[in-house]
Design a protein around this motif. Structure first.
Motif, PDB file in Angstrom:
ATOM      1  N   ILE A 255       0.858  -1.201   0.000  1.00  0.00           N
ATOM      2  CA  ILE A 255       0.000   0.000   0.000  1.00  0.00           C
ATOM      3  C   ILE A 255       0.889   1.245   0.000  1.00  0.00           C
ATOM      4  O   ILE A 255       1.892   1.309   0.701  1.00  0.00           O
ATOM      5  CB  ILE A 255      -0.912  -0.004   1.257  1.00  0.00           C
ATOM      6  N   ARG A 256       0.485   2.219  -0.788  1.00  0.00           N
ATOM      7  CA  ARG A 256       1.296   3.439  -0.937  1.00  0.00           C
ATOM      8  C   ARG A 256       1.525   4.148   0.393  1.00  0.00           C
ATOM      9  O   ARG A 256       0.630   4.244   1.210  1.00  0.00           O
ATOM     10  CB  ARG A 256       0.564   4.424  -1.854  1.00  0.00           C
TER      11      ARG A 256
ATOM     12  N   GLY B  69      -0.824   6.936   0.940  1.00  0.00           N
ATOM     13  CA  GLY B  69      -2.206   6.509   0.680  1.00  0.00           C
ATOM     14  C   GLY B  69      -3.226   7.054   1.656  1.00  0.00           C
ATOM     15  O   GLY B  69      -4.250   7.614   1.269  1.00  0.00           O
ATOM     16  N   ILE B  70      -2.969   6.873   2.945  1.00  0.00           N
ATOM     17  CA  ILE B  70      -3.961   7.259   3.956  1.00  0.00           C
ATOM     18  C   ILE B  70      -4.255   8.757   3.852  1.00  0.00           C
ATOM     19  O   ILE B  70      -5.404   9.187   3.876  1.00  0.00           O
ATOM     20  CB  ILE B  70      -3.446   6.931   5.382  1.00  0.00           C
TER      21      ILE B  70
ATOM     22  N   LYS C 283      -4.001  10.622   1.317  1.00  0.00           N
ATOM     23  CA  LYS C 283      -4.690  10.971   0.078  1.00  0.00           C
ATOM     24  C   LYS C 283      -6.169  10.597   0.121  1.00  0.00           C
ATOM     25  O   LYS C 283      -7.012  11.355  -0.353  1.00  0.00           O
ATOM     26  CB  LYS C 283      -3.982  10.355  -1.125  1.00  0.00           C
ATOM     27  N   ILE C 284      -6.494   9.450   0.698  1.00  0.00           N
ATOM     28  CA  ILE C 284      -7.924   9.095   0.742  1.00  0.00           C
ATOM     29  C   ILE C 284      -8.677   9.936   1.765  1.00  0.00           C
ATOM     30  O   ILE C 284      -9.895  10.050   1.713  1.00  0.00           O
ATOM     31  CB  ILE C 284      -8.175   7.594   1.030  1.00  0.00           C
ATOM     32  N   ASN C 285      -7.954  10.544   2.698  1.00  0.00           N
ATOM     33  CA  ASN C 285      -8.609  11.402   3.682  1.00  0.00           C
ATOM     34  C   ASN C 285      -8.564  12.869   3.286  1.00  0.00           C
ATOM     35  O   ASN C 285      -9.063  13.725   4.020  1.00  0.00           O
ATOM     36  CB  ASN C 285      -7.960  11.218   5.062  1.00  0.00           C
ATOM     37  N   GLY C 286      -7.947  13.165   2.166  1.00  0.00           N
ATOM     38  CA  GLY C 286      -7.889  14.555   1.698  1.00  0.00           C
ATOM     39  C   GLY C 286      -7.026  15.444   2.564  1.00  0.00           C
ATOM     40  O   GLY C 286      -7.119  16.668   2.488  1.00  0.00           O
TER      41      GLY C 286
ATOM     42  N   ILE D  28      -3.608  15.324   2.713  1.00  0.00           N
ATOM     43  CA  ILE D  28      -2.277  15.610   2.169  1.00  0.00           C
ATOM     44  C   ILE D  28      -2.270  17.042   1.636  1.00  0.00           C
ATOM     45  O   ILE D  28      -3.261  17.506   1.070  1.00  0.00           O
ATOM     46  CB  ILE D  28      -1.879  14.578   1.081  1.00  0.00           C
TER      47      ILE D  28
ATOM     48  N   TYR E 173      -0.936  20.002  -0.730  1.00  0.00           N
ATOM     49  CA  TYR E 173      -0.227  20.474  -1.915  1.00  0.00           C
ATOM     50  C   TYR E 173       0.144  21.930  -1.652  1.00  0.00           C
ATOM     51  O   TYR E 173      -0.336  22.530  -0.678  1.00  0.00           O
ATOM     52  CB  TYR E 173      -1.112  20.317  -3.147  1.00  0.00           C
TER      53      TYR E 173
ATOM     54  N   ASP F  23      -2.345  24.435  -0.499  1.00  0.00           N
ATOM     55  CA  ASP F  23      -3.173  24.102   0.660  1.00  0.00           C
ATOM     56  C   ASP F  23      -2.577  24.614   1.962  1.00  0.00           C
ATOM     57  O   ASP F  23      -3.208  24.531   3.020  1.00  0.00           O
ATOM     58  CB  ASP F  23      -3.363  22.583   0.759  1.00  0.00           C
TER      59      ASP F  23
ATOM     60  N   LEU G 286       3.075  16.682  -5.581  1.00  0.00           N
ATOM     61  CA  LEU G 286       2.391  17.347  -6.689  1.00  0.00           C
ATOM     62  C   LEU G 286       1.075  16.664  -7.033  1.00  0.00           C
ATOM     63  O   LEU G 286       0.951  15.458  -6.925  1.00  0.00           O
ATOM     64  CB  LEU G 286       3.264  17.321  -7.936  1.00  0.00           C
ATOM     65  N   GLY G 287       0.148  17.477  -7.501  1.00  0.00           N
ATOM     66  CA  GLY G 287      -1.090  16.939  -8.059  1.00  0.00           C
ATOM     67  C   GLY G 287      -0.900  16.671  -9.533  1.00  0.00           C
ATOM     68  O   GLY G 287      -1.543  17.260 -10.389  1.00  0.00           O
TER      69      GLY G 287
ATOM     70  N   LEU H  20       4.978  12.656  -7.412  1.00  0.00           N
ATOM     71  CA  LEU H  20       4.072  13.301  -8.370  1.00  0.00           C
ATOM     72  C   LEU H  20       2.773  12.519  -8.495  1.00  0.00           C
ATOM     73  O   LEU H  20       1.913  12.884  -9.287  1.00  0.00           O
ATOM     74  CB  LEU H  20       4.682  13.355  -9.774  1.00  0.00           C
ATOM     75  N   GLY H  21       2.708  11.400  -7.770  1.00  0.00           N
ATOM     76  CA  GLY H  21       1.588  10.490  -7.954  1.00  0.00           C
ATOM     77  C   GLY H  21       2.070   9.137  -8.443  1.00  0.00           C
ATOM     78  O   GLY H  21       1.353   8.154  -8.395  1.00  0.00           O
TER      79      GLY H  21
ATOM     80  N   ILE I 264     -14.479  16.054   2.487  1.00  0.00           N
ATOM     81  CA  ILE I 264     -13.669  14.842   2.660  1.00  0.00           C
ATOM     82  C   ILE I 264     -13.153  14.740   4.095  1.00  0.00           C
ATOM     83  O   ILE I 264     -13.003  13.653   4.634  1.00  0.00           O
ATOM     84  CB  ILE I 264     -12.510  14.794   1.627  1.00  0.00           C
TER      85      ILE I 264
ATOM     86  N   LEU J  38      -7.909   2.979  -1.456  1.00  0.00           N
ATOM     87  CA  LEU J  38      -6.554   2.699  -0.964  1.00  0.00           C
ATOM     88  C   LEU J  38      -6.041   1.355  -1.483  1.00  0.00           C
ATOM     89  O   LEU J  38      -4.881   1.226  -1.851  1.00  0.00           O
ATOM     90  CB  LEU J  38      -6.575   2.701   0.575  1.00  0.00           C
TER      91      LEU J  38
ATOM     92  N   PHE K 237      -6.241   5.988  -6.850  1.00  0.00           N
ATOM     93  CA  PHE K 237      -5.651   7.327  -6.987  1.00  0.00           C
ATOM     94  C   PHE K 237      -4.159   7.186  -7.240  1.00  0.00           C
ATOM     95  O   PHE K 237      -3.575   6.127  -7.017  1.00  0.00           O
ATOM     96  CB  PHE K 237      -5.847   8.128  -5.693  1.00  0.00           C
ATOM     97  N   GLN K 238      -3.572   8.260  -7.741  1.00  0.00           N
ATOM     98  CA  GLN K 238      -2.116   8.344  -7.812  1.00  0.00           C
ATOM     99  C   GLN K 238      -1.664   9.646  -7.153  1.00  0.00           C
ATOM    100  O   GLN K 238      -1.195   9.660  -6.040  1.00  0.00           O
ATOM    101  CB  GLN K 238      -1.626   8.216  -9.252  1.00  0.00           C
ATOM    102  N   CYS K 239      -1.867  10.771  -7.865  1.00  0.00           N
ATOM    103  CA  CYS K 239      -1.399  12.026  -7.277  1.00  0.00           C
ATOM    104  C   CYS K 239      -2.292  12.478  -6.145  1.00  0.00           C
ATOM    105  O   CYS K 239      -1.870  13.222  -5.274  1.00  0.00           O
ATOM    106  CB  CYS K 239      -1.237  13.116  -8.335  1.00  0.00           C
TER     107      CYS K 239
ATOM    108  N   TYR L  59      -4.954  14.421  -6.148  1.00  0.00           N
ATOM    109  CA  TYR L  59      -5.555  15.759  -6.217  1.00  0.00           C
ATOM    110  C   TYR L  59      -7.057  15.694  -6.489  1.00  0.00           C
ATOM    111  O   TYR L  59      -7.825  16.468  -5.951  1.00  0.00           O
ATOM    112  CB  TYR L  59      -4.843  16.575  -7.299  1.00  0.00           C
TER     113      TYR L  59
END
Lengths: 789, 160
Positions: free
Chosen positions: A11-12, A15-16, A18-21, A23, A25, A28, A246-247, A484-485, B81, B94, B99-101, B103
């Motif tokens: 798992i990335r 990851g956590i 990013k799924i929770n918004g 992170i 950038y 932000d 980065l997005g 970068l993703g 979110i 997850l 997802f990747q980046c 955004y």
């Protein structure tokens, strides 16, 4: 070989968040005391600036400074210095920054920018690269001969040619004399944009001690530091670049983007922090996008389908400024033939200025363009030879012992192209590449493309890593690679975990990069991070491991050879029940006192690029670099009544050496394929007669949306790269390379026409069947449904 | 450009908390969430309603926060979110390359969350209709579709 972390879908690490918004950038973060910039851009594509009136704007509320090009007329560019941060004397594209306002709020800055009055005198437009390269074409850069540039590129003064790279292999004249069949084709790809979801954003400030601190969305924080240091004569130690994840980047956030202008704006307000946050429109038009390309190619082969000669003319349309496209045109020359063994090659690859938004690095780095040209040529040749296009490719596929256009000899470990081609064809059920009727109005057809990509990296580039061991036996992995993703930092954590034989959970990575505290990384570009940083991480982790083993060796009074390790401990080979945990070794327990507080284990690693690629300016002879080989194939379904079509299945088979994380690898490949599908079918800037972009928003610049994607079929072949980390090669952009060619080949087969221009919108398909004169003659107008039969 | 200086006091319920705020009449919901409340999960990626990166749920329905004025949603319930915790769809993203980046991810997850609630057993066409309003530039949508499927499976198993 058994691995515990490598090859696993870990798992990335990001990851956590990013799924929770959660992170962050760059846009932000909250920056105290920040001022906001708005940029006034050009409405003309080529014009003299006669006057700029800022009087009214400067009187408006909240306005702190207004800057124009005259205020600091430097020239910037990674390889060729041709671009002022704000236009000086003339504008060269629609959307070029001309003036910038700094104000207390963005709204006030924008209101003031509206009030800046600019008078222009129109200049003749340079519309396409082919015409622009001719003698006598109006010039965009009259001073091209005086610009400074890196000696790997070759600008031609008093022209629009920013680079000319030549490849001369064998004897092209006899090559065509020995050919039984010769084909010729002209092709074009329009310019477009990365359209990364995160618009570029930069905040610059000059602190009271003189430290220039820049938070920015960049793929290349260390390069930004170096370039700013050069442009503004600031010592490197006085510049700090902080780069959050980065997005999306896709090449578009490499080199200088908004950083130089943001620095100048901060200077104009006494060093206070100034934020430039691109709107989507500015990101598409003002900032760099994807270059266009025109090509004319000739291929010659024997009746048996053995390629004898290739004459390739590539005109890379960089738009108004050269940016990375000078190097893209050079990279395309080095790889100009695609992965085929051709004894006689003549290639001229030009980077040419036109009055369009300027291009920069883009996923594929010129390879997608050259591949589109060559692979369309291969299909046209196959048709003329009456041969299955797959077979023609298999006959000519490059293999160990063959030479590249630069006369490098391919080696066994470079990968197996034939297997890639065969597997890609199998995956879409190629059969003979013919046409299948589904019903009266629907046909299906397949198209295939081989691909290769050289990781075009300068010799003096490198990567560094530190691995520090904490008192709980976990490790921190420090490196300057940008997230970068693509997930490289997760893959690097897997590599460190593999060396130390610990769980990836026990390896911590840091997503933001800070040039003051992160080990130096040349740039996160060119699908090279996993290769280069991977090597540095292996070395750093081995260094840390050796230090752990040294401590254990002291403790057990045994030579290191008598010890082994695994599961977070070092044990005695002969008696595995005698062991000591990393925790204790790192914390120093059992040694003298508690050592961690003054003697932390820190492993160092670095890697310097070994694969050079310098080439002779007259012949192109030289040593190139690491190649990734692959093949892509698609199946399309076309409605011959209205020429709508869908790509049903898209296959990609690449020889990536070794897959470090299958989930991440597949994600990169599928993402590349999707992006290239957009380039093939919908994405292009549309211009009016004044070369103003008509589709400068995501409403009208059409990218792929959910449901429009094909079924993706991805396979990897693993021929280890001898010097790659665990045998791995780069794969981040390669899968973008063959898709446009494969789609154009499939649609050309389906319709029995030659589709040599992107994007392949239904109208283009219809037009290929009914050229303008013919359509007019039979009274058909656009939009009317037609029957082919 | 006309500048609107009128300031209004509004009440919102955001992620279950009551908030009172002073906003300009011209402030979008997105700007207020990001700049007044520090809820930066939703992104200003086009501010034109094209990309869906700013998607939030307004009274359980996905909306584009860049197209709505804060004064329009006075008294309404908003889920961002940041208010979504440990849902099936998040776990599915997850574990399935959703997802990747990252955004576009908050917008996609919120839209998918609402979709799963409204249509626990939707077909591909419904999924497509809902999720075409969001753009992802990294994944090619494969991982997102896989995530949606996985979340449906988790929810079905959870409710058994």
């Amino acid at each position: 070989m058994f691995y515990s972390s490598i090859g696993k879908p870990i798992i990335r690490k990001d990851g956590i968040e990013k799924i929770n918004g959660s992170i962050k950038y760059v846009n932000d973060y909250t920056y105290s005391g920040v001022l906001y910039a708005a940029i006034k851009t050009s409405v003309l594509s080529h014009g003299k600036i006669k006057s700029i009136d800022t009087r009214k704007a400067s009187q408006l509320s909240g306005v702190r400074a207004i800057l124009t090009g005259e205020d600091y007329p430097i020239l910037q560019g990674c390889y060729l210095k041709d671009k002022p941060p704000l236009a000086v004397d003339k504008v060269r594209y629609y959307g070029e920054p001309v003036a910038a306002v700094v104000a207390d709020t963005f709204e006030e800055a924008a209101a003031a920018a509206e009030e800046i009055k600019i008078e222009y005198e129109p200049l003749p437009l340079v519309k396409n690269a082919r015409d622009a390269s001719n003698k006598g074409a109006p010039l965009l850069h009259e001073n091209l001969g005086k610009y400074s540039y890196k000696d790997t590129i070759q600008p031609e003064k008093n022209s629009n040619i920013a680079n000319h790279t030549k490849i001369r292999k064998g004897n092209i004249v006899s090559g065509f004399e020995n050919s039984d069949v010769i084909i010729e084709a002209s092709l074009s790809i329009p310019s477009g944009d990365h359209a990364a979801m995160e618009p570029r954003t930069t905040i610059a400030e000059i602190r009271s001690d003189g430290q220039v601190v820049i938070h920015t969305s960049t793929q290349t924080p260390f390069l930004v530091r170096k370039l700013l240091s050069t442009y503004f004569k600031i010592p490197v130690k006085r510049i700090t670049i902080i780069a959050p994840p980065l997005g999306g980047g896709f090449g578009g956030k490499a080199g200088i983007q908004l950083e130089a202008l943001a620095y100048l704006l901060s200077r104009a307000v006494g060093g206070r922090p100034v934020k430039i946050a691109n709107t989507r429109e500015a990101d598409l038009l003002m900032s760099a996008g994807r270059n266009g390309m025109e090509a004319t190619i000739r291929l010659g082969s024997t009746l048996e389908g053995r390629l004898q000669a290739a004459e390739l003319m590539y005109y890379f349309d960089c738009g108004a400024y050269a940016d990375y496209v000078v190097k893209i045109s050079r990279a395309a020359a080095i790889a100009c033939t695609g992965p085929y063994h051709i004894p006689n090659v003549w290639c001229d690859s030009l980077c040419v200025y036109t009055n369009k938004p300027y291009g920069t690095a883009y996923r594929g780095y010129g390879h997608t363009e050259l591949t589109f040209a060559v692979e369309r040529g291969m299909d046209i040749l196959a048709k003329k030879l009456g041969m299955d296009p797959l077979r023609l490719r298999l006959i000519n596929a490059i293999e160990a012992g063959d030479t590249t256009p630069c006369l490098n000899t391919m080696e066994d470990n470079d990968g197996n192209l034939r297997r890639c081609l065969e597997r890609a064809a199998d995956l879409i059920n190629w059969q003979d590449g013919g046409v299948k009727w589904v019903d009266e109005y629907t046909i299906r057809a397949s198209g295939i493309s081989a691909l290769w990509k050289a990781t075009i990296i300068s010799l003096n580039t490198g990567d560094n890593a530190l691995v520090s061991v904490d008192e709980d036996g976990s490790v921190n992995l420090h490196c300057g690679v940008m997230e970068l993703g693509q997930g490289t930092k997760t893959a690097l954590a897997q590599i460190a975990a593999e060396v130390l034989r610990i769980s990836t959970d026990n390896v911590k990575v840091f997503m933001p990069v800070n040039t003051d505290t992160s080990p130096y990384d040349w740039a996160t570009v060119g699908s090279r991070s996993l290769f280069m940083a991977g090597k540095a991480v292996i070395e750093a982790a081995e260094d840390a491991l050796n230090q752990l083993l040294d401590r254990a060796s002291n403790l057990f009074k045994l030579p290191k050879e008598a010890l082994d390790y695994g599961g977070g401990r070092v044990f005695v080979k002969a008696k595995p029940d005698i062991y000591i945990d990393f925790i204790k070794l790192a914390g120093g327990e059992g040694l003298e006192g508690n050592i961690i507080s003054r003697n932390q284990i820190i492993g160092r690693g670095n890697y310097k690029m070994q694969h050079k690629y310098e080439i002779d300016p007259e012949t192109g002879e030289g040593r190139a670099t690491i190649w990734t080989l692959g093949a892509e194939a698609v199946e399309v379904e076309v409605n011959i009544e209205d020429f709508s079509f869908k790509v049903l299945r898209a296959a990609c088979v690449m020889d990536v050496g070794k897959v470090i994380n299958p989930e991440l690898a597949r994600g990169q490949v599928v993402g590349s394929m999707a992006m290239a599908l957009g380039m093939a079918t919908t994405e292009s800037f549309n211009f009016n007669k004044g070369l103003q972009v008509l589709n400068g928003s995501l409403r009208s610049y059409k990218v792929l949306r959910l449901g429009e994607e094909p079924e993706y079929l991805v396979e990897f072949i693993e021929t280890p790269q001898v010097d790659g980390p665990y045998g791995a090669r780069g794969l981040g952009e390669q899968a973008a390379i063959g898709i446009p060619a494969a789609v154009a080949n499939a649609l050309s087969t389906a319709l029995g026409t030659e589709l040599n221009r992107l994007p392949l919108v239904p109208e283009a398909l219809w037009r290929s069947k009914y050229p303008m004169e013919e359509a007019n003659a039979i009274g058909i107008t656009e939009g009317i449904a037609l029957k082919l039969k | 450009m006309i500048m609107y200086h009128e300031i209004a006091e509004i009440s919102l319920r955001v992620n279950g908390e009551n908030r009172r705020l002073w906003v300009r009449a011209a402030d979008t919901l997105l700007a207020v969430l990001r700049n007044h409340m520090g809820l930066t999960g939703g992104k200003a990626a086009c501010e034109n309603g094209d990309c869906g990166a700013c998607t939030v749920l307004l009274e359980d329905r996905p909306v584009k926060a860049c197209l709505i004025l804060a004064v329009e949603v006075e008294g309404m319930d908003i889920l961002t979110i940041e208010g979504l915790k440990q849902t099936e769809i998040q776990r599915a993203f997850l574990e399935n390359g959703g997802f990747q980046c990252g955004y576009c991810t908050p917008g996609f997850i919120l839209n998918a969350y609402a979709l799963l609630k409204a249509h626990p057993e939707a077909d591909d066409e419904t999924d497509k209709e809902w999720l075409q309003s969001n753009i992802c530039r990294c994944t090619g949508y494969e991982g997102i579709k896989r995530s949606l499927k996985a979340a449906r499976k988790m929810m079905a198993e959870g409710s058994e």
